[in-house]
Design a protein around this motif. Sequence first.
Motif, mmCIF file in Angstrom:
data_model
loop_
_atom_site.group_PDB
_atom_site.id
_atom_site.type_symbol
_atom_site.label_atom_id
_atom_site.label_comp_id
_atom_site.label_asym_id
_atom_site.label_seq_id
_atom_site.Cartn_x
_atom_site.Cartn_y
_atom_site.Cartn_z
ATOM 1 N N ALA A 43 5.505 -39.088 -25.223
ATOM 2 C CA ALA A 43 5.265 -37.976 -24.295
ATOM 3 C C ALA A 43 5.073 -36.672 -25.057
ATOM 4 O O ALA A 43 4.243 -35.836 -24.679
ATOM 5 C CB ALA A 43 6.426 -37.860 -23.304
ATOM 6 N N ALA A 44 5.820 -36.488 -26.130
ATOM 7 C CA ALA A 44 5.691 -35.272 -26.930
ATOM 8 C C ALA A 44 4.329 -35.201 -27.599
ATOM 9 O O ALA A 44 3.718 -34.124 -27.683
ATOM 10 C CB ALA A 44 6.803 -35.222 -27.976
ATOM 11 N N LEU A 45 3.830 -36.341 -28.068
ATOM 12 C CA LEU A 45 2.496 -36.354 -28.661
ATOM 13 C C LEU A 45 1.430 -36.041 -27.612
ATOM 14 O O LEU A 45 0.494 -35.284 -27.872
ATOM 15 C CB LEU A 45 2.200 -37.710 -29.289
ATOM 16 N N LYS A 46 1.571 -36.609 -26.429
ATOM 17 C CA LYS A 46 0.592 -36.366 -25.369
ATOM 18 C C LYS A 46 0.598 -34.892 -24.957
ATOM 19 O O LYS A 46 -0.462 -34.284 -24.756
ATOM 20 C CB LYS A 46 0.898 -37.259 -24.162
ATOM 21 N N GLU A 47 1.789 -34.327 -24.832
ATOM 22 C CA GLU A 47 1.893 -32.909 -24.464
ATOM 23 C C GLU A 47 1.294 -32.035 -25.553
ATOM 24 O O GLU A 47 0.602 -31.046 -25.271
ATOM 25 C CB GLU A 47 3.364 -32.548 -24.236
ATOM 26 N N GLY A 48 1.535 -32.391 -26.803
ATOM 27 C CA GLY A 48 0.995 -31.611 -27.909
ATOM 28 C C GLY A 48 -0.516 -31.662 -27.961
ATOM 29 O O GLY A 48 -1.176 -30.638 -28.204
ATOM 30 N N ASN A 49 -1.103 -32.832 -27.721
ATOM 31 C CA ASN A 49 -2.560 -32.926 -27.737
ATOM 32 C C ASN A 49 -3.166 -32.145 -26.580
ATOM 33 O O ASN A 49 -4.208 -31.493 -26.741
ATOM 34 C CB ASN A 49 -3.000 -34.388 -27.681
ATOM 35 N N ALA A 50 -2.517 -32.181 -25.415
ATOM 36 C CA ALA A 50 -3.008 -31.403 -24.275
ATOM 37 C C ALA A 50 -2.996 -29.912 -24.604
ATOM 38 O O ALA A 50 -3.919 -29.168 -24.249
ATOM 39 C CB ALA A 50 -2.154 -31.685 -23.041
ATOM 40 N N ARG A 51 -1.976 -29.474 -25.305
ATOM 41 C CA ARG A 51 -1.891 -28.065 -25.717
ATOM 42 C C ARG A 51 -2.996 -27.728 -26.713
ATOM 43 O O ARG A 51 -3.618 -26.668 -26.645
ATOM 44 C CB ARG A 51 -0.510 -27.796 -26.318
ATOM 45 N N TYR A 52 -3.251 -28.641 -27.639
ATOM 46 C CA TYR A 52 -4.296 -28.452 -28.648
ATOM 47 C C TYR A 52 -5.670 -28.314 -28.003
ATOM 48 O O TYR A 52 -6.501 -27.507 -28.423
ATOM 49 C CB TYR A 52 -4.269 -29.642 -29.606
ATOM 50 N N PRO A 89 -6.864 -34.191 -38.570
ATOM 51 C CA PRO A 89 -5.532 -33.871 -39.088
ATOM 52 C C PRO A 89 -4.458 -34.099 -38.023
ATOM 53 O O PRO A 89 -4.386 -33.349 -37.042
ATOM 54 C CB PRO A 89 -5.642 -32.380 -39.446
ATOM 55 N N PRO A 90 -3.634 -35.140 -38.136
ATOM 56 C CA PRO A 90 -2.688 -35.468 -37.063
ATOM 57 C C PRO A 90 -1.773 -34.308 -36.661
ATOM 58 O O PRO A 90 -1.521 -34.109 -35.470
ATOM 59 C CB PRO A 90 -1.877 -36.632 -37.653
ATOM 60 N N GLU A 91 -1.261 -33.561 -37.633
ATOM 61 C CA GLU A 91 -0.323 -32.494 -37.293
ATOM 62 C C GLU A 91 -0.956 -31.457 -36.368
ATOM 63 O O GLU A 91 -0.272 -30.879 -35.518
ATOM 64 C CB GLU A 91 0.194 -31.802 -38.571
ATOM 65 N N LEU A 92 -2.253 -31.232 -36.522
ATOM 66 C CA LEU A 92 -2.928 -30.258 -35.669
ATOM 67 C C LEU A 92 -3.312 -30.842 -34.317
ATOM 68 O O LEU A 92 -3.068 -30.228 -33.276
ATOM 69 C CB LEU A 92 -4.180 -29.718 -36.376
ATOM 70 N N ILE A 93 -3.914 -32.026 -34.308
ATOM 71 C CA ILE A 93 -4.425 -32.544 -33.037
ATOM 72 C C ILE A 93 -3.314 -32.959 -32.088
ATOM 73 O O ILE A 93 -3.548 -33.106 -30.886
ATOM 74 C CB ILE A 93 -5.404 -33.711 -33.260
ATOM 75 N N PHE A 94 -2.098 -33.111 -32.604
ATOM 76 C CA PHE A 94 -0.972 -33.407 -31.718
ATOM 77 C C PHE A 94 -0.155 -32.162 -31.387
ATOM 78 O O PHE A 94 1.009 -32.247 -31.035
ATOM 79 C CB PHE A 94 -0.090 -34.498 -32.310
ATOM 80 N N GLY A 95 -0.760 -31.006 -31.538
ATOM 81 C CA GLY A 95 -0.134 -29.798 -31.034
ATOM 82 C C GLY A 95 0.310 -28.788 -32.055
ATOM 83 O O GLY A 95 1.118 -27.915 -31.749
ATOM 84 N N GLY A 96 -0.200 -28.870 -33.270
ATOM 85 C CA GLY A 96 0.168 -27.886 -34.266
ATOM 86 C C GLY A 96 1.558 -28.081 -34.825
ATOM 87 O O GLY A 96 2.281 -27.117 -35.065
ATOM 88 N N HIS A 97 1.956 -29.336 -35.036
ATOM 89 C CA HIS A 97 3.276 -29.599 -35.589
ATOM 90 C C HIS A 97 3.308 -29.263 -37.071
ATOM 91 O O HIS A 97 2.343 -29.473 -37.802
ATOM 92 C CB HIS A 97 3.662 -31.063 -35.368
ATOM 93 N N GLY A 98 4.426 -28.759 -37.509
ATOM 94 C CA GLY A 98 4.569 -28.372 -38.898
ATOM 95 C C GLY A 98 5.176 -29.475 -39.734
ATOM 96 O O GLY A 98 4.853 -30.649 -39.582
#
Length: 231
Positions: A43-52, A89-98
């Motif tokens: 769910a966190a990955l899905k939310e992050g991609n939606a934000r991206y 880049p996975p960190e970016l497309i899943f919501g800008g994770h660091g």
Amino acid sequence: MVRRDFLKFAAAGLAGAALAGATNPAWAADGAPTSLSPDEALAALKEGNARYVSHPELCSIDLAAERASVAGHQAPWATVIACADSRVPPELIFGGHGVGQLFVARNAGNLVDTATLGTVEYGAAVLGSPLIVVLAHTSCGAVKAACDVVKKNATYPGAIGPMIEPILPAALAARDDPGDYVNATAKLSAQRTAARLTAASTLVSGLAGQGKLKIVAAIYDIETGVVSYLG
């Protein structure tokens, strides 16, 4: 139990290396794994991609603070097997994770060789990552190369040919697909790779059987930025 067995095996291996005169390698610092369940991580990955996709300007991170917070211990909550393509880049497309959140293995075609399988096992069994995503993408060069082998009898120099061999079964299966041949092959290859993980690894299958680990296949659209999950 699986994590403890893995650590015992690793400790035995280190002891043997020390007896052989090898230097001790650096292992991840002890600490608690993520508290997220497999479904919560997905769910966190899905939310992050939606934000991206909808608000990319919000995908900003304080790298200095994050670097300090994980300097002593990492507890990633998702493992991503991604293509080496510079547009994915996975960190970016899943919501800008660091730093410290995603455990990422990348190679052309998002395939699983021995090194990648060991990486995935380490992420799941030692670091406690509850989710594995095999992430394909549209317009993949490695997949296109495999498709050209099937339809055009193409050949490639060096190690490129052997590298794309695991994609050939998917390319053969998808060659009569009425849609985009390359993208259909990419999807099928990701699904096959995800399915093979449990067959190739008792560590992965054991954690998945206990409900501690979820494995999913997905494809990233390089034009829209949307990640779609494959059934």
